[in-house]
Write a protein that holds these residues in place. Structure first.
Motif, PDB file in Angstrom:
ATOM      1  N   VAL A  49       0.830  -1.062   0.038  1.00  0.00           N
ATOM      2  CA  VAL A  49       0.018  -0.182   0.035  1.00  0.00           C
ATOM      3  C   VAL A  49       0.832   1.156   0.059  1.00  0.00           C
ATOM      4  N   GLU A  50       1.770   1.308   0.779  1.00  0.00           N
ATOM      5  CA  GLU A  50       2.723   2.447   1.100  1.00  0.00           C
ATOM      6  C   GLU A  50       3.871   2.718   0.120  1.00  0.00           C
ATOM      7  N   THR A  51       4.136   1.597  -1.024  1.00  0.00           N
ATOM      8  CA  THR A  51       4.898   1.896  -2.058  1.00  0.00           C
ATOM      9  C   THR A  51       4.443   2.294  -3.352  1.00  0.00           C
ATOM     10  N   PRO A  52       4.497   3.389  -3.755  1.00  0.00           N
ATOM     11  CA  PRO A  52       3.515   3.666  -5.000  1.00  0.00           C
ATOM     12  C   PRO A  52       3.871   2.893  -6.188  1.00  0.00           C
ATOM     13  N   GLU A  53       5.077   2.669  -6.533  1.00  0.00           N
ATOM     14  CA  GLU A  53       5.349   1.979  -7.683  1.00  0.00           C
ATOM     15  C   GLU A  53       4.520   0.707  -7.653  1.00  0.00           C
ATOM     16  N   VAL A  58      -0.100  -3.114  -8.913  1.00  0.00           N
ATOM     17  CA  VAL A  58      -1.294  -4.062  -8.769  1.00  0.00           C
ATOM     18  C   VAL A  58      -2.745  -3.587  -9.282  1.00  0.00           C
ATOM     19  N   THR A  59      -2.753  -2.120  -9.241  1.00  0.00           N
ATOM     20  CA  THR A  59      -3.905  -1.367  -9.563  1.00  0.00           C
ATOM     21  C   THR A  59      -4.200  -1.893 -11.067  1.00  0.00           C
ATOM     22  N   ALA A  71     -10.106   1.079 -13.398  1.00  0.00           N
ATOM     23  CA  ALA A  71      -8.915   0.696 -12.530  1.00  0.00           C
ATOM     24  C   ALA A  71      -9.667   1.180 -11.035  1.00  0.00           C
ATOM     25  N   ILE A  72      -9.304   0.591  -9.884  1.00  0.00           N
ATOM     26  CA  ILE A  72      -9.589   1.306  -8.773  1.00  0.00           C
ATOM     27  C   ILE A  72      -7.943   1.196  -7.960  1.00  0.00           C
ATOM     28  N   ILE A  73      -7.714   2.525  -7.523  1.00  0.00           N
ATOM     29  CA  ILE A  73      -6.632   2.477  -6.843  1.00  0.00           C
ATOM     30  C   ILE A  73      -6.225   1.508  -5.524  1.00  0.00           C
ATOM     31  N   PHE A  74      -5.191   0.899  -5.555  1.00  0.00           N
ATOM     32  CA  PHE A  74      -4.843  -0.181  -4.575  1.00  0.00           C
ATOM     33  C   PHE A  74      -4.369   0.459  -3.519  1.00  0.00           C
ATOM     34  N   SER A  75      -5.404   0.744  -2.488  1.00  0.00           N
ATOM     35  CA  SER A  75      -5.165   0.975  -1.120  1.00  0.00           C
ATOM     36  C   SER A  75      -5.983   0.478   0.057  1.00  0.00           C
ATOM     37  N   ASP A  76      -6.456   0.941   1.125  1.00  0.00           N
ATOM     38  CA  ASP A  76      -7.155   0.407   1.996  1.00  0.00           C
ATOM     39  C   ASP A  76      -8.193   1.624   2.468  1.00  0.00           C
ATOM     40  N   ILE A  77      -9.338   1.294   2.903  1.00  0.00           N
ATOM     41  CA  ILE A  77     -10.207   2.373   3.456  1.00  0.00           C
ATOM     42  C   ILE A  77      -9.293   2.760   5.375  1.00  0.00           C
TER      43      ILE A  77
END
Ligand code: CP3
Length: 340
Positions: A49-53, A58-59, A71-77
Motif C-alpha cells: 500500500v505504501e510503495t507507490p510503484e 497491482v492497480t 481501475a480502482i487505486i490499490f489502497s485500503d479504507i
C-alpha cells in the motif's frame, strides 16, 4: 488527458450507454496469482500500500488481465484512521488489527485531522497509475464512510456484530459525533487530493451500514456521507452502503450520482426509489463459484433487471478471495456481450 473508454463516467452521469460498463469491487489484489506473487516478496500488505510503484502495478493488473472498464487505486479504507493517529496492522489470514482503539474522551483528544500530506503515498500511486493508463480507462479513488471507519477505530478489527461500536453510539453518542466529524473532514481533504492527483470518480464504501437501525443510520451515517459527497464537485461520486435497503429512499437525496446495490436488494424497488441515480451492482459474488453456463445466465438475468436505467455492472460486494480469475472473466465478458 481525455479518456478513451469513458463508459463508466458517462453511465455515472446518468447516460444510458451503448454497453454497460463493468468493474468489480475488490478487483485489485485477492484473486490474481500475479498479485499474490508480488505480495509474497514483501514484508506485508502495508509495504504494498505504501510503495507507490508497487501499488500502481497491482492497480493496473485487473485492467490488463481481466479487461474491466475501470481501475480502482490499490489502497485500503484504513489509511484514514492511521493518518489520524490510530495505526493498523494487517495480520495474515486474519485481517486488520488496531493495537490502540478508541475508548474514552482522552483517546479521541489524541487524534488529529488529516491535512493531506500524511497520505502522499496514495496520491503518488494515483499519479503513477494515471501516467501508465494513458486514458485507457478511468481510475476510481475511494474512502470508507465515516461510520464504517468508526467501527474499526472502536472495535480494533473485524467483528460479527460490531457491538462495541454500536454500544459506543448508545453510551457516548456525543463523542461519536465528534469523531465522525473529524473522520469526515479528514476524508474530504483526502478525497480532494485524490481528485487533484487524477482520480476520475470517487466511491465511498459504507460496508457496515446494514448493522444500524434506520434511525441510527439517519443520525450517525447519512449526514456525514452527504457532507463528503457534497464537497466533491469535479468528479462523479458513488455511495455503496452494504445492507442499507431500509435507507434507499433517503439515499435518493444524497449529492451523489450513483448508488451501489448489494445482492439482497430488490432492483425493481431500487429503480423506483432511486429514479434520478445511476445504479451499480449487484450480482451475488457467490455466483462466480458456478460453472460458465450458470455465470452467464445469472449475469444476463441481473443485467435485464437494470435495462433502461443508467447502470454500472458490478458484484453486490467485493469479489471473494478464492474466486477463480477465469470465472471473473466469464462475468466481465457476459456483461460486454449484453445488448443494453
Ligand atoms: O480492489 C481492491 O481490492 C483495491 C483495494 C482495496 C483494499 N481494501 C485492499 C485490501 C479496497 C477498495 C479495500 C476496501 C476495504 N478495506 C473495505 C471496504 C470494502 C468492503 O469489502 O466492504 C473494508 C471494510 C476494508 C478493511 C479491510 N482490509 C479488511 C476487513 C481486510 C481483511 C479481509 C479482506 O477483506 O481481505 C482488509 C485487507 C485487504 N485490503 C486486502 C486487500 C487486497 C487483503 C490483504 C492482503 O492482500 O494481504
Amino acid at each position: 488527458m481525455e479518456l478513451k473508454n469513458d463508459l463508466l463516467i458517462r453511465a455515472a452521469k446518468g447516460e444510458l450507454t451503448e454497453r454497460t460498463p463493468v468493474w468489480l469491487m475488490r478487483q485489485a489484489g485477492r484473486i490474481l496469482p500475479e498479485y499474490k506473487s508480488i505480495r509474497a516478496k514483501l514484508s506485508g500488505f502495508k509495504e504494498l500500500v505504501e510503495t507507490p510503484e508497487l501499488a500502481a502495478e497491482v492497480t493496473l493488473q485487473p485492467v490488463n488481465l481481466l479487461g474491466v472498464d475501470a481501475a480502482i487505486i490499490f489502497s485500503d479504507i484504513l489509511v484514514i484512521p492511521e493518518a489520524m493517529g490510530l495505526s493498523y496492522e494487517m495480520i495474515e489470514k486474519k485481517g486488520p488489527h488496531f493495537p490502540k482503539t478508541l475508548k474514552s474522551e482522552a483517546d479521541i483528544k489524541s487524534l488529529h485531522k488529516v491535512e493531506g500530506g500524511e497520505l502522499n503515498y496514495v496520491y503518488e500511486a494515483i499519479r503513477l497509475v494515471k501516467k501508465e493508463l494513458k486514458g485507457h480507462v478511468p481510475l476510481i479513488g475511494f474512502a470508507g464512510a465515516p461510520w464504517t471507519i468508526l467501527c474499526y477505530m472502536i472495535e480494533g478489527g473485524g467483528s460479527k456484530t460490531f457491538s462495541n461500536a454500536r454500544k459506543f453510539l448508545i453510551q457516548e453518542s456525543k463523542l461519536a459525533h465528534t469523531v465522525l466529524s473529524m473522520i469526515t473532514d479528514s476524508t474530504i481533504k483526502y478525497l480532494h487530493n485524490q481528485v487533484l492527483a487524477g482520480a476520475n470518480l470517487i466511491q465511498i464504501f459504507d460496508s457496515w451500514a446494514g448493522i444500524l437501525s434506520p434511525d441510527q443510520y439517519r443520525e450517525f451515517s447519512l449526514p456525514y456521507i452527504e457532507k463528503i459527497s457534497k464537497s466533491i464537485l469535479d468528479v462523479p461520486v458513488t455511495v455503496f452502503a452494504k445492507g442499507a435497503y431500509f435507507a434507499l429512499k433517503e439515499m435518493s437525496n444524497l449529492s451523489c450520482n450513483t448508488i451501489g446495490l448489494d445482492w439482497n436488494m430488490d432492483v425493481n424497488e431500487a429503480r423506483v426509489l432511486l429514479k434520478g441515480k445511476t445504479l451499480q451492482g449487484n450480482l451475488d459474488p457467490c455466483v462466480l463459484y458456478g460453472d460458465r453456463d450458470s455465470i452467464e445466465i445469472k449475469t444476463k438475468k441481473m443485467l435485464e433487471k437494470f435495462k433502461g436505467h443508467p447502470h454500472i455492472a458490478n458484484l453486490g460486494h467485493g469479489v471473494y478471495p478464492d474466486t477463480h480469475p477465469d470465472h471473473v472473466k466469464i462475468f466481465i465478458e457476459a456483461v460486454k456481450a449484453f445488448k443494453a
